[in-house]
Motif scaffolding. Structure first.
Motif, PDB file in Angstrom:
ATOM      1  N   ILE A 137       2.036   8.919  -3.416  1.00 31.66           N
ATOM      2  CA  ILE A 137       0.583   9.006  -3.630  1.00 31.66           C
ATOM      3  C   ILE A 137       0.259  10.052  -4.684  1.00 31.66           C
ATOM      4  CG2 ILE A 137      -1.553   9.828  -2.554  1.00 31.66           C
ATOM      5  CD1 ILE A 137      -0.994   8.160  -0.171  1.00 31.66           C
ATOM      6  N   TYR A 171       4.781  -0.208   3.472  1.00 34.28           N
ATOM      7  CA  TYR A 171       4.232   1.068   3.011  1.00 34.28           C
ATOM      8  C   TYR A 171       5.186   1.770   2.046  1.00 34.28           C
ATOM      9  CZ  TYR A 171       0.665   0.796   6.659  1.00 34.28           C
ATOM     10  OH  TYR A 171      -0.385   0.406   7.454  1.00 34.28           O
ATOM     11  N   TYR A 182       6.238   5.279   0.372  1.00 27.04           N
ATOM     12  CA  TYR A 182       6.112   6.689   0.724  1.00 27.04           C
ATOM     13  C   TYR A 182       6.545   7.641  -0.382  1.00 27.04           C
ATOM     14  CZ  TYR A 182       5.359   5.372   5.629  1.00 27.04           C
ATOM     15  OH  TYR A 182       4.858   4.858   6.788  1.00 27.04           O
ATOM     16  N   ARG A 242       0.838  -1.190   0.000  1.00 27.63           N
ATOM     17  CA  ARG A 242       0.000   0.000   0.000  1.00 27.63           C
ATOM     18  C   ARG A 242       0.879   1.247   0.000  1.00 27.63           C
ATOM     19  NH1 ARG A 242      -0.481  -2.506   4.826  1.00 27.63           N
ATOM     20  NH2 ARG A 242      -2.468  -3.407   4.214  1.00 27.63           N
ATOM     21  N   ALA A 243       0.262   2.370  -0.404  1.00 29.98           N
ATOM     22  CA  ALA A 243       0.948   3.657  -0.420  1.00 29.98           C
ATOM     23  C   ALA A 243       0.361   4.555   0.665  1.00 29.98           C
ATOM     24  CB  ALA A 243       0.812   4.319  -1.784  1.00 29.98           C
ATOM     25  N   ALA A 244       1.185   5.419   1.225  1.00 32.15           N
ATOM     26  CA  ALA A 244       0.736   6.325   2.281  1.00 32.15           C
ATOM     27  C   ALA A 244       1.623   7.559   2.289  1.00 32.15           C
ATOM     28  CB  ALA A 244       0.788   5.627   3.641  1.00 32.15           C
ATOM     29  N   ASN A 245       1.181   8.578   3.017  1.00 32.14           N
ATOM     30  CA  ASN A 245       1.993   9.767   3.255  1.00 32.14           C
ATOM     31  C   ASN A 245       2.614   9.654   4.636  1.00 32.14           C
ATOM     32  OD1 ASN A 245       1.500  11.243   0.804  1.00 32.14           O
ATOM     33  ND2 ASN A 245      -0.569  11.677   1.574  1.00 32.14           N
ATOM     34  N   GLN A 251       8.698  10.176  11.186  1.00 30.31           N
ATOM     35  CA  GLN A 251       8.497   8.785  10.785  1.00 30.31           C
ATOM     36  C   GLN A 251       9.834   8.123  10.415  1.00 30.31           C
ATOM     37  OE1 GLN A 251       5.556   6.679   9.952  1.00 30.31           O
ATOM     38  NE2 GLN A 251       7.217   5.199   9.764  1.00 30.31           N
TER      39      GLN A 251
END
Length: 296
Positions: A285, A261, A263, A199-202, A207
């Motif tokens: 994203i 993930y 980013y 999955r992709a995320a910000n 982080q």
């Protein structure tokens, strides 16, 4: 004239003299009203002013959580370039924090190995798909440098052709895989292992992240800024992720991730993996939305 009348006349003259000397002073004050100094500017307004009036190659800026804008500049910003930059930043007082970057702020293209085209070398980012077709996300400046990319330096194994690269402004591109080539759903850690990406995320500020690239391999660090703007020689690229993860030439386009993930895509920065540095990444994203693709 009696002595009483004389005293009254003297008092009248004295009062009149005071009145006559007071009037010009009042007029002088009203002729030069004091100006109210301008109030604090928003971080967005400061960033807009920097983009408009201080877009000097070798500079970058971002907004800190406390609302102050950090303006970074590299070793090439000297003389008239530095004066042009500070002419703009000084008007914002302590709302702007100046930061000298080590070395030269540049795109991480060339060197090492990875995906090849002509004299250029970049790193593969994330595999994505749309309507049963497969694509490779990489840096936009890699896509602008060359239209066709290979997986070997001899240019025998075709990966595919670039589709609608975006740079500057953004820094993303997709390579449409050649017919019959079906990629995997992981990124290389350049140590004989790979990491599945689902999955992709910000990312958030602070982080933990990892970046891999063909030149320097796998390195980790923290996100130190969001929505950063970088001024390359070709122009401004905005909305970038800033980190303290090192990178080197040839790592452009490589993935920024944490566990499963996705980013970002490696754009540019300063320093190397011996001395450390500052790096900037195109949010993945934003790139996926631009092409209507999903993580494969």
């Amino acid at each position: 004239m009696t002595s009483l009348s004389l005293r009254r006349a003297v008092a009248t003259l004295a009062t009149g003299a005071l009145a006559l000397t007071a009037i010009p002073a009042a007029n002088a004050a009203s002729a030069a009203p004091q100006q109210t100094p301008p109030g604090p500017r928003t971080a967005a307004a400061i960033s807009a002013a920097l983009t408009k009036d201080a877009a000097v190659p070798g500079t970058a800026w971002m907004t800190r959580p406390d609302g102050k804008v950090v303006v970074s500049y590299d070793s090439t910003v000297i003389g008239t370039k530095y004066n042009s930059l500070t002419k703009v930043t000084k008007q914002f007082g302590d709302q702007v924090v100046m930061e000298k970057l080590p070395g030269k702020l540049t795109k991480y293209v060339n060197g090492g190995g990875g995906i090849y085209s002509g004299d250029w070398t970049c790193s593969a980012g994330f595999n994505v798909q749309r309507g049963g077709k497969y694509f490779l996300l990489t840096a936009g400046h890699c896509g602008k440098d060359a239209a066709t990319w290979y997986s070997d330096e001899a240019h025998r194994n075709l990966v595919g052709s670039v589709y609608r690269p975006s740079f500057p402004g953004n820094d993303y591109a997709v390579i449409a895989y050649r017919a019959g080539l079906k990629p995997g759903g992981s990124v290389s850690l350049y140590n004989g292992r790979s990491q599945d990406i689902v999955r992709a995320a910000n990312p958030g500020l602070g982080q933990t992240v990892y970046r891999s690239g063909i030149t320097s391999g796998l390195h980790g660090g923290k996100v130190t800024g969001l929505n950063a703007t970088v001024i390359y020689d070709e122009g401004a690229v905005g909305n970038l992720i800033r980190t303290n993860v090192c990178a080197e030439p040839g790592d452009s386009g490589g993935p920024l991730f944490y566990r499963t993930y996705a980013y970002g895509l490696t754009s540019g920065g300063t320093g190397d993996c011996s001395s450390g540095g500052v790096t900037y990444f195109q949010p993945v994203i934003e790139a996926m939305n631009a092409y209507g693709v999903t993580i494969y």
